[in-house]
Design a protein around this motif. Structure first.
Motif, PDB file in Angstrom:
ATOM      1  N   UNK A 155       0.854  -1.182   0.000  1.00  0.00           N
ATOM      2  CA  UNK A 155       0.000   0.000   0.000  1.00  0.00           C
ATOM      3  C   UNK A 155       0.893   1.235   0.000  1.00  0.00           C
ATOM      4  N   UNK A 156       0.435   2.297  -0.635  1.00  0.00           N
ATOM      5  CA  UNK A 156       1.173   3.554  -0.667  1.00  0.00           C
ATOM      6  C   UNK A 156       0.247   4.693  -0.287  1.00  0.00           C
ATOM      7  N   UNK A 157       0.841   5.747   0.225  1.00  0.00           N
ATOM      8  CA  UNK A 157       0.107   6.955   0.573  1.00  0.00           C
ATOM      9  C   UNK A 157       0.753   8.111  -0.176  1.00  0.00           C
ATOM     10  N   UNK A 158      -0.065   8.962  -0.763  1.00  0.00           N
ATOM     11  CA  UNK A 158       0.430  10.097  -1.509  1.00  0.00           C
ATOM     12  C   UNK A 158      -0.110  11.380  -0.912  1.00  0.00           C
ATOM     13  N   UNK A 159       0.684  12.403  -0.973  1.00  0.00           N
ATOM     14  CA  UNK A 159       0.290  13.717  -0.485  1.00  0.00           C
ATOM     15  C   UNK A 159       0.077  14.619  -1.694  1.00  0.00           C
ATOM     16  N   UNK A 160      -0.878  15.545  -1.605  1.00  0.00           N
ATOM     17  CA  UNK A 160      -1.166  16.469  -2.697  1.00  0.00           C
ATOM     18  C   UNK A 160      -1.014  17.895  -2.184  1.00  0.00           C
ATOM     19  N   UNK A 161      -0.251  18.709  -2.942  1.00  0.00           N
ATOM     20  CA  UNK A 161      -0.094  20.118  -2.595  1.00  0.00           C
ATOM     21  C   UNK A 161      -0.359  20.965  -3.830  1.00  0.00           C
ATOM     22  N   UNK A 162      -0.673  22.231  -3.615  1.00  0.00           N
ATOM     23  CA  UNK A 162      -0.840  23.185  -4.707  1.00  0.00           C
ATOM     24  C   UNK A 162       0.414  24.040  -4.818  1.00  0.00           C
ATOM     25  N   UNK A 163       0.873  24.235  -6.041  1.00  0.00           N
ATOM     26  CA  UNK A 163       1.959  25.166  -6.317  1.00  0.00           C
ATOM     27  C   UNK A 163       1.532  26.031  -7.501  1.00  0.00           C
ATOM     28  N   UNK A 191       6.512  22.811 -11.573  1.00  0.00           N
ATOM     29  CA  UNK A 191       6.891  21.412 -11.353  1.00  0.00           C
ATOM     30  C   UNK A 191       8.398  21.293 -11.143  1.00  0.00           C
ATOM     31  N   UNK A 192       9.153  21.968 -11.959  1.00  0.00           N
ATOM     32  CA  UNK A 192      10.605  21.909 -11.863  1.00  0.00           C
ATOM     33  C   UNK A 192      11.105  22.447 -10.522  1.00  0.00           C
ATOM     34  N   UNK A 193      10.574  23.575 -10.108  1.00  0.00           N
ATOM     35  CA  UNK A 193      11.003  24.172  -8.838  1.00  0.00           C
ATOM     36  C   UNK A 193      10.606  23.299  -7.654  1.00  0.00           C
ATOM     37  N   UNK A 194       9.367  22.816  -7.644  1.00  0.00           N
ATOM     38  CA  UNK A 194       8.910  21.959  -6.546  1.00  0.00           C
ATOM     39  C   UNK A 194       9.690  20.655  -6.511  1.00  0.00           C
ATOM     40  N   UNK A 195      10.053  20.150  -7.689  1.00  0.00           N
ATOM     41  CA  UNK A 195      10.804  18.898  -7.762  1.00  0.00           C
ATOM     42  C   UNK A 195      12.187  18.992  -7.147  1.00  0.00           C
ATOM     43  N   UNK A 207      10.827  18.293  -3.378  1.00  0.00           N
ATOM     44  CA  UNK A 207       9.908  17.167  -3.203  1.00  0.00           C
ATOM     45  C   UNK A 207      10.465  15.969  -3.956  1.00  0.00           C
ATOM     46  N   UNK A 208      10.349  14.807  -3.356  1.00  0.00           N
ATOM     47  CA  UNK A 208      10.883  13.605  -3.986  1.00  0.00           C
ATOM     48  C   UNK A 208       9.752  12.658  -4.358  1.00  0.00           C
ATOM     49  N   UNK A 209       9.977  11.903  -5.395  1.00  0.00           N
ATOM     50  CA  UNK A 209       9.029  10.887  -5.852  1.00  0.00           C
ATOM     51  C   UNK A 209       7.708  11.509  -6.325  1.00  0.00           C
ATOM     52  N   UNK A 226       1.352  34.916 -17.147  1.00  0.00           N
ATOM     53  CA  UNK A 226       0.570  33.682 -17.131  1.00  0.00           C
ATOM     54  C   UNK A 226       0.846  32.935 -15.835  1.00  0.00           C
ATOM     55  N   UNK A 227      -0.221  32.452 -15.189  1.00  0.00           N
ATOM     56  CA  UNK A 227      -0.076  31.691 -13.944  1.00  0.00           C
ATOM     57  C   UNK A 227      -0.803  30.356 -14.078  1.00  0.00           C
ATOM     58  N   UNK A 228      -0.135  29.306 -13.656  1.00  0.00           N
ATOM     59  CA  UNK A 228      -0.737  27.968 -13.636  1.00  0.00           C
ATOM     60  C   UNK A 228      -0.681  27.432 -12.220  1.00  0.00           C
ATOM     61  N   UNK A 229      -1.850  27.083 -11.682  1.00  0.00           N
ATOM     62  CA  UNK A 229      -1.901  26.430 -10.369  1.00  0.00           C
ATOM     63  C   UNK A 229      -1.905  24.928 -10.622  1.00  0.00           C
ATOM     64  N   UNK A 230      -0.935  24.254 -10.042  1.00  0.00           N
ATOM     65  CA  UNK A 230      -0.738  22.833 -10.272  1.00  0.00           C
ATOM     66  C   UNK A 230      -0.927  22.074  -8.966  1.00  0.00           C
ATOM     67  N   UNK A 231      -1.678  20.980  -9.017  1.00  0.00           N
ATOM     68  CA  UNK A 231      -1.762  20.076  -7.873  1.00  0.00           C
ATOM     69  C   UNK A 231      -0.742  18.970  -8.110  1.00  0.00           C
ATOM     70  N   UNK A 232       0.226  18.872  -7.221  1.00  0.00           N
ATOM     71  CA  UNK A 232       1.269  17.860  -7.324  1.00  0.00           C
ATOM     72  C   UNK A 232       1.040  16.766  -6.302  1.00  0.00           C
ATOM     73  N   UNK A 233       1.148  15.527  -6.736  1.00  0.00           N
ATOM     74  CA  UNK A 233       1.097  14.432  -5.775  1.00  0.00           C
ATOM     75  C   UNK A 233       2.466  13.778  -5.727  1.00  0.00           C
ATOM     76  N   UNK A 234       2.854  13.412  -4.532  1.00  0.00           N
ATOM     77  CA  UNK A 234       4.135  12.754  -4.321  1.00  0.00           C
ATOM     78  C   UNK A 234       3.981  11.741  -3.197  1.00  0.00           C
ATOM     79  N   UNK A 235       4.841  10.743  -3.235  1.00  0.00           N
ATOM     80  CA  UNK A 235       4.754   9.668  -2.254  1.00  0.00           C
ATOM     81  C   UNK A 235       5.062  10.227  -0.870  1.00  0.00           C
ATOM     82  N   UNK A 236       4.192   9.929   0.067  1.00  0.00           N
ATOM     83  CA  UNK A 236       4.334  10.389   1.442  1.00  0.00           C
ATOM     84  C   UNK A 236       5.286   9.479   2.192  1.00  0.00           C
TER      85      UNK A 236
END
Length: 75
Positions: free
Chosen positions: A8-16, A32-36, A39-41, A62-72
């Motif tokens: 089983x895996x758990x993922x966290x979601x954040x807005x950037x 995505x590049x900056x958050x990466x 943030x790992x995985x 131009x602004x893009x709000x992105x929801x990123x999920x990554x392994x918790x």
């Protein structure tokens, strides 16, 4: 693992929010590049919202709000 032996895996979601003077795509890429960098995985990036800020001189941002999920991973 659960009782059936499946991991089983758990993922966290954040807005950037990324910004760009050129395009929404570049703004998303920047977010995505900056958050990466910290943030790992990263797993999924979903565009949640796009907008444009218009300055007094007519310049567009131009602004893009992105929801990123990554392994918790617990600390």
């Amino acid at each position: 693992m659960n009782d059936k032996g499946v991991r089983m895996s758990v993922y966290r979601v954040i807005d950037v929010i990324g910004t760009s003077a050129s395009s929404w795509e570049e703004a998303a890429r920047e977010a995505i590049s900056t958050a990466g960098g910290t943030l790992h995985d990263l797993r999924i990036a979903e565009v949640a919202k796009q907008d444009i800020v218009v300055s007094d001189d007519g310049t567009l941002l131009f602004r893009s709000r992105i929801q990123l999920s990554f392994k918790y991973t617990p600390e």
